[in-house]
Structures are given as C-alpha cells and as structure tokens.
Design a protein around this motif. Structure first.
Motif, PDB file in Angstrom:
ATOM      1  N   ALA A   1       0.835  -1.200   0.000  1.00  0.00           N
ATOM      2  CA  ALA A   1       0.000   0.000   0.000  1.00  0.00           C
ATOM      3  C   ALA A   1       0.874   1.256   0.000  1.00  0.00           C
ATOM      4  O   ALA A   1       1.886   1.320   0.706  1.00  0.00           O
ATOM      5  CB  ALA A   1      -0.910   0.001   1.226  1.00  0.00           C
ATOM      6  N   PRO A   2       0.483   2.294  -0.753  1.00  0.00           N
ATOM      7  CA  PRO A   2       1.272   3.543  -0.835  1.00  0.00           C
ATOM      8  C   PRO A   2       0.978   4.460   0.349  1.00  0.00           C
ATOM      9  O   PRO A   2       0.351   5.516   0.210  1.00  0.00           O
ATOM     10  CB  PRO A   2       0.807   4.149  -2.160  1.00  0.00           C
ATOM     11  N   VAL A   3       1.467   4.062   1.533  1.00  0.00           N
ATOM     12  CA  VAL A   3       1.049   4.719   2.770  1.00  0.00           C
ATOM     13  C   VAL A   3       1.891   5.939   3.151  1.00  0.00           C
ATOM     14  O   VAL A   3       1.587   6.613   4.125  1.00  0.00           O
ATOM     15  CB  VAL A   3       1.069   3.724   3.957  1.00  0.00           C
ATOM     16  N   TRP A   4       2.943   6.271   2.393  1.00  0.00           N
ATOM     17  CA  TRP A   4       3.884   7.283   2.834  1.00  0.00           C
ATOM     18  C   TRP A   4       3.524   8.673   2.329  1.00  0.00           C
ATOM     19  O   TRP A   4       2.891   8.842   1.294  1.00  0.00           O
ATOM     20  CB  TRP A   4       5.299   6.913   2.357  1.00  0.00           C
ATOM     21  N   LYS A   5       4.002   9.676   3.071  1.00  0.00           N
ATOM     22  CA  LYS A   5       3.861  11.049   2.630  1.00  0.00           C
ATOM     23  C   LYS A   5       4.572  11.209   1.291  1.00  0.00           C
ATOM     24  O   LYS A   5       5.675  10.721   1.097  1.00  0.00           O
ATOM     25  CB  LYS A   5       4.483  11.992   3.654  1.00  0.00           C
ATOM     26  N   GLY A   6       3.920  11.893   0.363  1.00  0.00           N
ATOM     27  CA  GLY A   6       4.457  12.029  -0.978  1.00  0.00           C
ATOM     28  C   GLY A   6       3.882  11.003  -1.934  1.00  0.00           C
ATOM     29  O   GLY A   6       4.089  11.102  -3.140  1.00  0.00           O
TER      30      GLY A   6
ATOM     31  N   LEU B   1      -5.184  10.221   5.829  1.00  0.00           N
ATOM     32  CA  LEU B   1      -4.493   9.966   4.572  1.00  0.00           C
ATOM     33  C   LEU B   1      -3.911   8.550   4.556  1.00  0.00           C
ATOM     34  O   LEU B   1      -3.948   7.869   3.518  1.00  0.00           O
ATOM     35  CB  LEU B   1      -3.388  11.003   4.348  1.00  0.00           C
ATOM     36  N   PHE B   2      -3.369   8.121   5.686  1.00  0.00           N
ATOM     37  CA  PHE B   2      -2.868   6.750   5.779  1.00  0.00           C
ATOM     38  C   PHE B   2      -3.985   5.751   5.455  1.00  0.00           C
ATOM     39  O   PHE B   2      -3.804   4.819   4.665  1.00  0.00           O
ATOM     40  CB  PHE B   2      -2.316   6.496   7.178  1.00  0.00           C
ATOM     41  N   LEU B   3      -5.137   5.958   6.055  1.00  0.00           N
ATOM     42  CA  LEU B   3      -6.260   5.043   5.826  1.00  0.00           C
ATOM     43  C   LEU B   3      -6.741   5.111   4.375  1.00  0.00           C
ATOM     44  O   LEU B   3      -7.164   4.091   3.811  1.00  0.00           O
ATOM     45  CB  LEU B   3      -7.404   5.381   6.775  1.00  0.00           C
ATOM     46  N   SER B   4      -6.655   6.291   3.766  1.00  0.00           N
ATOM     47  CA  SER B   4      -7.054   6.392   2.360  1.00  0.00           C
ATOM     48  C   SER B   4      -6.138   5.555   1.479  1.00  0.00           C
ATOM     49  O   SER B   4      -6.581   4.981   0.474  1.00  0.00           O
ATOM     50  CB  SER B   4      -7.050   7.858   1.906  1.00  0.00           C
ATOM     51  N   ALA B   5      -4.854   5.454   1.847  1.00  0.00           N
ATOM     52  CA  ALA B   5      -3.916   4.629   1.086  1.00  0.00           C
ATOM     53  C   ALA B   5      -4.260   3.150   1.209  1.00  0.00           C
ATOM     54  O   ALA B   5      -4.112   2.387   0.246  1.00  0.00           O
ATOM     55  CB  ALA B   5      -2.489   4.887   1.553  1.00  0.00           C
ATOM     56  N   VAL B   6      -4.709   2.746   2.378  1.00  0.00           N
ATOM     57  CA  VAL B   6      -5.140   1.359   2.551  1.00  0.00           C
ATOM     58  C   VAL B   6      -6.381   1.080   1.702  1.00  0.00           C
ATOM     59  O   VAL B   6      -6.497   0.010   1.081  1.00  0.00           O
ATOM     60  CB  VAL B   6      -5.408   1.065   4.043  1.00  0.00           C
ATOM     61  N   LYS B   7      -7.290   2.045   1.633  1.00  0.00           N
ATOM     62  CA  LYS B   7      -8.475   1.881   0.777  1.00  0.00           C
ATOM     63  C   LYS B   7      -8.072   1.754  -0.690  1.00  0.00           C
ATOM     64  O   LYS B   7      -8.644   0.939  -1.434  1.00  0.00           O
ATOM     65  CB  LYS B   7      -9.415   3.071   0.963  1.00  0.00           C
ATOM     66  N   VAL B   8      -7.088   2.557  -1.116  1.00  0.00           N
ATOM     67  CA  VAL B   8      -6.584   2.460  -2.489  1.00  0.00           C
ATOM     68  C   VAL B   8      -6.046   1.062  -2.757  1.00  0.00           C
ATOM     69  O   VAL B   8      -6.340   0.448  -3.800  1.00  0.00           O
ATOM     70  CB  VAL B   8      -5.486   3.519  -2.735  1.00  0.00           C
ATOM     71  N   ALA B   9      -5.240   0.546  -1.831  1.00  0.00           N
ATOM     72  CA  ALA B   9      -4.662  -0.786  -2.007  1.00  0.00           C
ATOM     73  C   ALA B   9      -5.746  -1.855  -2.067  1.00  0.00           C
ATOM     74  O   ALA B   9      -5.666  -2.797  -2.875  1.00  0.00           O
ATOM     75  CB  ALA B   9      -3.684  -1.080  -0.875  1.00  0.00           C
ATOM     76  N   CYS B  10      -6.765  -1.717  -1.225  1.00  0.00           N
ATOM     77  CA  CYS B  10      -7.865  -2.692  -1.240  1.00  0.00           C
ATOM     78  C   CYS B  10      -8.619  -2.642  -2.569  1.00  0.00           C
ATOM     79  O   CYS B  10      -9.021  -3.685  -3.101  1.00  0.00           O
ATOM     80  CB  CYS B  10      -8.820  -2.429  -0.080  1.00  0.00           C
ATOM     81  N   ARG B  11      -8.805  -1.448  -3.096  1.00  0.00           N
ATOM     82  CA  ARG B  11      -9.503  -1.319  -4.385  1.00  0.00           C
ATOM     83  C   ARG B  11      -8.731  -2.021  -5.497  1.00  0.00           C
ATOM     84  O   ARG B  11      -9.301  -2.811  -6.261  1.00  0.00           O
ATOM     85  CB  ARG B  11      -9.694   0.156  -4.742  1.00  0.00           C
TER      86      ARG B  11
END
Length: 344
Positions: A83-88, A103-113
C-alpha cells in the motif's frame, strides 16, 4: 508453495535526483523475472508495489485490468501488494495528526480497491497488503514512545477494519527504519496493541530481521553482539522467531551482510544482498525454516524474494535471477519436505 519475485527493487531508492539510478519499468522487471529458469522451474508470480511509475494509485479500473492482463501474459500471478502509505504518495504518518492518519487510511483503501480488481480479474488468488507506520526514523516517535505506539496501533486497527471489509489481510513490515516497528520487541508490542491477528499480522524479511537481532536501532533489544558464535546466533534466532512467527503471514527470502544501506530518501534500511554474496550473514535456507514452520496454518501460500535497492547492473544480470530462483527452490523444497529448524 509458490515462488514470487518483488517488483519494487526497480523503484525503491531509484529516481531522477543526482546520484540516483533510474527506475526500472514494470514490464522490464517482469521480463527479467520471466527469463529466470532453473531445471525447468520458473517464478510463479510477483509481489507488487502500488505506486508510480509502475502503477498510478488513481488509475481507473480499466487501467488496472490492463496491468493485470500484462502480468498474466508473462505467466505470473500477483501475490502480496504494498500500500502507498507514505507522505508524498497517497498516505502519511500513522502516528500523525488526524488529517495525516486519515491519509494513511485512504492509502489502505486504495490498495484494497486495486487488490480487489486483481482478484476479480483472476491474476491474484492469495497474498496480503503490506503496510508500515509511514513514520521514517525514530526522532518524532522517541519523544513519547508509548503514546506514539498507541497512535500507530489505533491507526492500524482502523486500517485492519477496512481490509477486513474488503476480504483482505494486512501485514506490518518488520524493518528497522519504521518508527514503532524498528526492533523485534517494539514490533511485537505494536502487534499485541492492535490485537487483531486474524486481520493484521507480521511481514518477516530475512535481511531486515537480521538487524533486529543486532539491535541496530534499539540496542536495548539486541539479542546478539558482534563476534557471536553459531550457537549464540541460533539461540537468539529461535527466541526472536518464536515470538514473531505466530504473527507472520507474509515472508521475504533475502540475504544481509550486516550493514545498513540507503539510497535517495530511503535511508538506514536493511541492506539486501545477492543470494550468493560471500559476505552474507545468513544461511538462507536454514533461517527461512524458522519462519516457515507451520506456514500454511497462517495462510502463507507463497514466498517472495526481496532484492530491494540492488544496483541496476545487478538487477539487469540474468545470473542474479537464476541464483535467486535456485535459492528459492531450495527454501521451498526443504519446507515441503518437512525439514524444520532443528533438522536442517
């Protein structure tokens, strides 16, 4: 047990800044992996980094399906994804303020999608989503270790709920550079604070966890000192793996020479070495067996080689991949033969 190669060595530590080597494209990494063969055995699949230039996290469903088609055309499955969880990227610190944690949680949602699209496509049938605290270095964490670990645990709990809703599991990466995850003891404390083993577990990497033993970023948790004997090494290795193995749901085969390495903005990370590096500290096959004991009971269906931050010349050398694949086969075959840590 399937054999995978990681795609992120073509990206991590690479870039366009002065002194950096250029990234290696996804298709080139796939081709290098596909070319490897040992006695008729090839890699079964890849583990995948969900970020540019390999993948745009905001790509449309159709664009993700096109990537899945390309991976499948090379004869590969997709296993675990990062998952792309990092700043930047998409995310931010798991121990930051409320906006950063969101924002961290949004990255997890992206990875799940994206993982879900791969699953529906059929190119992905197993594997996890890898995360870390996205807080690089220990300075901020060290101002209040207990409270900051609790912040990370709280964010991870919310992330685990998101993953569970998508039928996914999260694996927290064990590496010395991530705050709150930088030693075997802190990693265990974090996993226990989250307390959701069915959804959030541990991702063990042979290279990174070697530095756990040495207490590189946490001397108070060191299990070994320089000049250790073989007996001392395996006694310490048993202690560490007995604590973390029950949590381990994703596993990277790797080698380490005892050094810390960095490139670009990714600094003070465990140095990965070629499988046959003469300075390697690990008996790869034997050390893998400590982590893979009862692996199937924890849902592990594949293992992955991690050559993160190999120089491009090493990545482009076909001998590199044949040597790695041969080592992976040995790890798998010894595991399937039921050879545990004390019988190798």
């Amino acid at each position: 047990m399937k054999l995978h190669n990681a795609m992120w060595p073509g990206l991590v530590g690479k870039g366009t800044d002065e002194g950096q080597e250029p990234p290696i494209s996804l298709e080139r990494m796939l081709d290098l992996t596909a070319a490897a063969e040992v006695d008729g055995q090839k890699f079964d699949g890849i583990d995948y980094f969900l970020f540019l230039p390999h993948t745009n996290p905001e790509a449309s469903d159709d664009e993700i399906r096109q990537i899945a088609d390309m991976i499948a055309s090379k004869g590969f499955n997709v296993g675990s994804v990062v998952a792309p969880v990092w700043k930047g990227t998409v995310g931010d610190s798991a121990m930051g303020n409320s906006e950063q944690r969101e924002l961290f949680l949004s990255a997890v949602k992206v990875a799940c999608r994206i993982a879900g699209i791969f699953n529906e496509h059929g190119v992905r049938k197993y594997g996890v989503i890898r995360i870390d605290s996205a807080e690089f270095g220990l300075d901020a964490w060290g101002q209040d270790p207990k409270a900051n670990t609790q912040k990370i645990a709280g964010t991870f709990k919310e992330a685990a709920k998101i993953a569970a809703d998508h039928g996914e599991r999260l694996a927290a990466e064990g590496e010395i550079c991530w705050a709150g995850m930088h030693s075997w003891k802190e990693m265990l404390n974090l996993l226990e604070a989250v307390g959701m083993p069915e959804t959030l577990g541990f991702q063990a990497d042979l290279a990174h966890t070697y530095l756990y033993l040495m207490g590189y970023n946490a001397p108070e948790h060191a299990l070994l000192q320089d000049g250790y004997s073989e007996d001392e090494f395996y006694a310490a290795y048993t202690q560490m793996t007995d604590q973390l193995r029950p949590w381990t749901i994703d596993f990277h085969v790797a080698q380490n020479d005892g050094e810390v390495h960095g490139a670009g903005d990714h600094d003070k990370t465990g140095k990965h070495c070629p499988a046959d590096d003469p300075n390697g500290k690990l008996d790869i096959v034997k050390c893998s067996s400590y982590w893979l004991k009862d692996a199937e009971s924890r849902g592990i269906q594949h293992i992955c080689w991690d050559g993160c931050m190999f120089p491009n010349a090493v990545l482009e050398d076909p001998k590199t991949w044949n040597t790695i694949l041969k080592t992976m086969i040995q790890v798998r075959d010894d595991h399937l033969a039921g050879k545990g840590p004390h019988t190798l």
